[in-house]
Design a protein around this motif. Structure first.
Motif, PDB file in Angstrom:
ATOM      1  N   PHE A 277       0.838  -1.206   0.000  1.00  0.00           N
ATOM      2  CA  PHE A 277       0.000   0.000   0.000  1.00  0.00           C
ATOM      3  C   PHE A 277       0.867   1.249   0.000  1.00  0.00           C
ATOM      4  CE2 PHE A 277      -1.972   3.461   2.376  1.00  0.00           C
ATOM      5  CZ  PHE A 277      -3.125   3.671   1.625  1.00  0.00           C
ATOM      6  N   LEU A 280       2.141   2.226  -3.345  1.00  0.00           N
ATOM      7  CA  LEU A 280       1.125   2.955  -4.113  1.00  0.00           C
ATOM      8  C   LEU A 280       1.146   4.428  -3.746  1.00  0.00           C
ATOM      9  CD1 LEU A 280      -1.360   3.133  -5.945  1.00  0.00           C
ATOM     10  CD2 LEU A 280      -2.755   2.469  -3.961  1.00  0.00           C
ATOM     11  N   VAL A 281       1.231   4.730  -2.450  1.00  0.00           N
ATOM     12  CA  VAL A 281       1.295   6.124  -2.008  1.00  0.00           C
ATOM     13  C   VAL A 281       2.528   6.805  -2.579  1.00  0.00           C
ATOM     14  CG1 VAL A 281       1.473   7.641   0.007  1.00  0.00           C
ATOM     15  CG2 VAL A 281       0.011   5.617   0.100  1.00  0.00           C
ATOM     16  N   LEU A 306      -5.097  -1.932  -1.532  1.00  0.00           N
ATOM     17  CA  LEU A 306      -4.835  -0.638  -2.168  1.00  0.00           C
ATOM     18  C   LEU A 306      -5.662   0.485  -1.561  1.00  0.00           C
ATOM     19  CD1 LEU A 306      -4.548  -1.695  -5.925  1.00  0.00           C
ATOM     20  CD2 LEU A 306      -2.770  -1.577  -4.168  1.00  0.00           C
ATOM     21  N   LYS A 307      -6.331   0.202  -0.473  1.00  0.00           N
ATOM     22  CA  LYS A 307      -7.135   1.217   0.195  1.00  0.00           C
ATOM     23  C   LYS A 307      -7.149   0.911   1.689  1.00  0.00           C
ATOM     24  CE  LYS A 307     -11.771   3.304   0.123  1.00  0.00           C
ATOM     25  NZ  LYS A 307     -13.095   3.292  -0.531  1.00  0.00           N
ATOM     26  N   THR A 352      -5.704   7.493  -2.805  1.00  0.00           N
ATOM     27  CA  THR A 352      -5.914   6.042  -2.786  1.00  0.00           C
ATOM     28  C   THR A 352      -7.387   5.684  -2.588  1.00  0.00           C
ATOM     29  OG1 THR A 352      -5.500   5.874  -0.384  1.00  0.00           O
ATOM     30  CG2 THR A 352      -3.603   5.644  -1.859  1.00  0.00           C
TER      31      THR A 352
END
Length: 356
Positions: A277, A280-281, A306-307, A352
């Motif tokens: 995660f 992704l950030v 992913l969240k 996100t």
């Protein structure tokens, strides 16, 4: 000054747990074992039988909970009281880190790590991650010495939940995505080049063999592909993390991860899942709000969250609070080709929530 810190030797083979006594016998006949109930079950009865056949006497100690200062002090004290010549750590990251930290305070003690998961590179990494009792990250502690041996049994890993293997792949992938951006402003840094080259090799292994390795683990089979992926997750990722020079290059995704460990809502996420995660950030910051499509595809394929789940109170306020508490050295941020600030972190965390 460039330095590479690593275990003295690495042995990986299917069924190795039945030969552990042979590896230990040259070093000691009285040892202490630090493990967890699950890990101990995963390697036995073969490991115990091997120790007995080699005439090795042992005392067993389970790590209860996290790798904390208190746990490390207890392991150190009990190992000293026993008069053990060698500490054998069997398990995942928490057990291996606690053993590494305790052994570093006992100069005469030999340490051997037996990794029962490929979920992180902790077995190889030259640091121990210290947590509080609740699982919140406190700091990364450099080690005074490294393990004499690092042992891996691919049969043990093949029988573990495939979720651990996926998390380990993503944790290893993170090294490439975290170290590579530094090269844009630091093109002539040998240590950085070595880190990126090694991390890139791991990423190539996952691209070529990751799918087959996951299938093998799901079927609890040891295959060539699974062996290659285990080696990449532990050795290549660990080696990339072991190359140091005077200019530090900490990973931004891991810094974000460190703050996320303080969220009770995420305690069921594995280390690699928090790192996934966080990648992704980082990607949202690096690419101006549009994450790297290839990276997102990989994170989805390996089942990374992913969240963030529901957070207490107003969600935007909670995300802002998390962003403000992410700690990343200013000098390191200035070496990256994108801006790392509370504002950019907050914007990325908010983004996100809208990523499909």
């Amino acid at each position: 000054m460039l330095a590479i810190t690593s275990p003295r030797a690495y042995a990986h083979e299917a069924g190795l747990r039945a030969r552990v006594g042979e590896f230990i016998k040259p070093y000691a006949s009285h040892i202490r074992i630090l493990t967890s109930p699950h890990a101990w079950q995963a390697v036995n009865p073969e490991l115990s039988q091997s120790l007995e056949a080699s005439g090795i006497h042992w005392q067993l100690d389970y790590l209860a909970g996290e790798c904390t200062e208190e746990a490390i002090a207890r392991v150190k004290q009990q190992t000293e009281q026993q008069g053990a010549e060698l500490l054998l750590a069997i398990g995942g990251g928490r057990v291996l880190d606690a053993a590494k930290a305790a052994a570093s305070q006992l100069p005469a003690l030999t340490l051997i790590n037996f990794a029962t998961q490929a979920a992180t590179c902790a077995a190889w990494s030259p640091i121990a991650i210290i947590y509080n009792e609740a699982g919140g990250h406190l700091r990364s502690q450099p080690l005074g010495k490294m393990p004499e041996l690092l042992l891996v049994d691919s049969e043990v890993i093949a029988r573990s939940d495939v979720r651990f293997l996926k998390a380990g792949i993503v944790d290893a992938l993170a090294k490439y995505y975290e170290f590579r951006p530094y090269q844009r402003h630091n093109p002539d840094d040998l240590a950085l080049d070595l880190k990126v080259m090694t991390a890139r090799q791991a990423a190539d292994v996952f691209q070529q063999y990751g799918e087959a390795a996951i299938a093998a683990c799901q079927q609890q089979r040891v295959t060539t592909e699974l062996v290659k992926v285990i080696d990449a997750s532990i050795v290549l990722a660990g080696l990339a993390n072991s190359v140091r020079d005077v200019l530090p290059t900490p990973g931004l995704a891991h810094a974000i991860h460190n703050r996320l460990t303080h969220q009770p809502e995420l305690h069921h996420w594995l280390h690699g899942e928090k790192v996934g995660f966080s990648l992704l950030v980082q990607s949202l910051i690096e690419h101006g709000g549009e994450p790297d499509a290839e990276l997102v595809a990989l994170l989805r394929y390996y089942g990374m969250p992913l969240k963030l789940p529901a957070l207490p109170g107003n969600r935007d306020t909670a995300l802002r609070h998390i962003a403000q508490q992410i700690t990343f050295p200013k000098a390191c941020a200035e070496r990256l080709p994108f801006t790392v600030s509370a504002s950019t972190l907050e914007q990325a965390l908010l983004a996100t929530d809208t990523l499909l």
